[in-house]
Design a protein around this motif. Structure first.
Motif, short mmCIF file in Angstrom:
data_model
loop_
_atom_site.label_atom_id
_atom_site.label_comp_id
_atom_site.label_asym_id
_atom_site.label_seq_id
_atom_site.Cartn_x
_atom_site.Cartn_y
_atom_site.Cartn_z
N ALA A 1 0.83 -1.21 0.00
CA ALA A 1 0.00 0.00 0.00
C ALA A 1 0.87 1.25 0.00
N ARG B 1 2.42 1.77 -3.45
CA ARG B 1 1.43 2.28 -4.42
C ARG B 1 1.11 3.75 -4.13
N TYR B 2 0.95 4.10 -2.84
CA TYR B 2 0.66 5.49 -2.46
C TYR B 2 1.80 6.42 -2.89
N SER C 1 2.02 6.97 -6.57
CA SER C 1 0.97 7.89 -7.06
C SER C 1 1.35 9.35 -6.84
N ARG D 1 -7.13 7.11 0.81
CA ARG D 1 -6.82 6.22 -0.31
C ARG D 1 -5.94 5.05 0.12
N HIS E 1 -5.46 1.10 -1.24
CA HIS E 1 -4.14 0.52 -1.52
C HIS E 1 -3.90 -0.73 -0.68
N TRP F 1 -5.81 -3.50 -2.45
CA TRP F 1 -5.05 -3.85 -3.67
C TRP F 1 -3.84 -4.68 -3.31
N SER F 2 -3.14 -4.29 -2.24
CA SER F 2 -1.92 -5.00 -1.84
C SER F 2 -2.22 -6.43 -1.40
#
Length: 450
Positions: free
Chosen positions: A271, A274-275, A278, A437, A441, A444-445
């Protein structure tokens, strides 16, 4: 009443308007069948009748609160419950969004040091026939494990059972406590003194980056990230639950010999990666998490009894299995190191790390020069395994609300409860934009690990 231990006093010394150091929990409850519109009001009327308080909920810093009060406790015999216990209602439509915003604002406010250091908010009007409780307690009074014990003791394990609020004193506990330091306190202080040398030496090695220099499990120092900046006093809070069995199964599929906590850390790693991607802010070197480790004895229920493991999160690795394997190796290495230390050494090492964090925030410019020891705190606290009830209302979730700090602007904490891992994320509103968000994430992770 008694001296404040070095570990506990750090949380008083570190506190300022920009750095509240209380911890909290947001508990979500389902109203019982056939409950009327007065249920939460009646609950408020009931809990405020409990005026005989445990010692923890009568403690406050001694006068003057900004000097002597950081090393010595006093105790209030007459506590004004109307100040500490609040009945509130959410603006409609009473979604989780409004509830999280309420908790974000309440968690941003400092506790009054001239009163015992706690608050309890009953919040009605949550959608889908629910209400919530937000409770906060100064971290100098309890760590996460102690706080969870207080929560569990205030609820019933049966739908028709009786319970008393977390501040209520059991009848068997003596009314008065000794006013002088107990032999146990003196013994604890002596243990801290004996442990000071080895703990300082260990922290010196960490600060110099020599620990793990030849060990890929723990690269130090940690890289500088967008989280390692000065923070404001305004907080944002986000929360969500995941089934524990789903997380365990993801670990089994990865086949890395991972514990539940390892897989949770891997969820956070993915997470965070990904954060940061972004925001075009992912460093080339892996993030390092400070992971609290409890050294609490079974019969203790107050104060702080924690150390910290430093975990390589492997955020530089695109493959989720590689990240998980890195985390497993790093945590196993940290556990082996702690196994060679005494409890006092582990605790004092943790206090030393906290003191270094305080120094970073207190001296202008130091934080931008010194490399961070860790990029954020990630914690996993064991909680009740079976459902709990409050006056017949089932607790659906128990989300922790922890502490961000200067140059550690993000905190992720999980509590296990009734088959779920309830995850609470707290951050500085300015330093961590779009914090909510992180929940997407995390999902998703976990899916990526699966």
């Amino acid at each position: 009443m008694g001296l404040i231990s070095p570990t506990d006093s750090i949380f008083l010394l570190a506190e300022s308007r920009e750095h509240p150091t209380h911890v909290g929990a947001m508990q979500l409850f389902e109203l019982p069948p056939h409950a009327d519109q007065q249920f939460v009001r009646n609950l408020y009327n009931d809990v405020t009748t409990y005026t005989d308080l445990k010692s923890t909920f009568r403690k406050r810093p001694a006068d003057p609160v900004d000097s002597l009060g950081q090393i010595w406790w006093t105790e209030d015999d007459d506590v004004d419950l109307s100040h500490h216990v609040t009945l509130s209602g959410l603006p409609q439509p009473g979604r989780v969004r409004e509830l999280l915003e309420y908790v974000s604002r309440a968690h941003s406010a400092l506790l009054d040091r001239h009163r015992p250091l706690w608050e309890y908010h009953l919040i009605e009007g949550v959608d889908h026939n629910r209400f919530a409780v937000y409770a906060k307690l100064h971290h100098s009074l309890a760590d996460g494990v102690a706080a969870m014990r207080l929560v569990a003791s205030s609820l019933s394990d049966t739908v028709d059972g009786t319970s008393a609020p977390l501040w209520a004193k059991p009848p068997s506990v003596p009314v008065r406590q000794p006013k002088t330091a107990s032999p146990a306190t003196a013994s604890a202080l002596a243990n801290y003194v004996r442990a000071a040398g080895p703990a300082a030496l260990s922290f010196g090695k960490i600060a110099a980056g020599s620990v793990g220099r030849n060990n890929s499990a723990l690269p130090l120092p940690a890289p500088r990230t967008m989280f390692n900046v000065p923070i404001t006093g305004s907080r944002r809070f986000a929360a969500q639950s995941w089934p524990i069995e789903r997380i365990r199964e993801a670990g089994r599929k990865a086949g890395a010999g991972a514990t539940l906590n390892d897989v949770f850390l891997a969820m956070c790693s993915g997470a965070l990666r990904r954060y940061l991607l972004s925001h075009d802010a992912l460093p080339a070197r892996p993030l390092v998490a400070a992971v609290p480790v409890s050294v609490r004895s079974e019969d203790s229920d107050g104060g702080n009894a924690i150390g910290f493991a430093l975990c390589n999160l492997g955020t530089h690795l695109p493959n989720p299995e590689d990240r998980l394997a890195t985390i497993v190796g790093s945590m196993n290495s940290a556990k082996a190191t702690m196994a060679r230390q005494s409890k006092s050494q582990i605790q004092l090492m943790g206090a030393t790390m906290q003191a270094a964090q305080l120094l970073t925030g207190a001296l202008p410019g130091i934080g931008s020069i010194a490399p961070p020891v860790a990029n954020l705190v990630i914690s996993n606290v064991p909680g009740p395994k079976e459902p709990l009830y409050l006056n017949g209302a089932r607790m659906a979730a128990n989300y922790p609300v922890s502490i961000p700090a200067d140059h550690n602007a993000l905190n992720i904490t999980a509590v296990s409860y009734a088959g779920n891992l309830d995850i609470g994320i707290v951050g500085c509103r300015t330093a961590v934009p779009g914090l909510q968000r992180m929940l997407e994430h995390l999902e998703w992770s976990l899916a990526e690990l699966e």
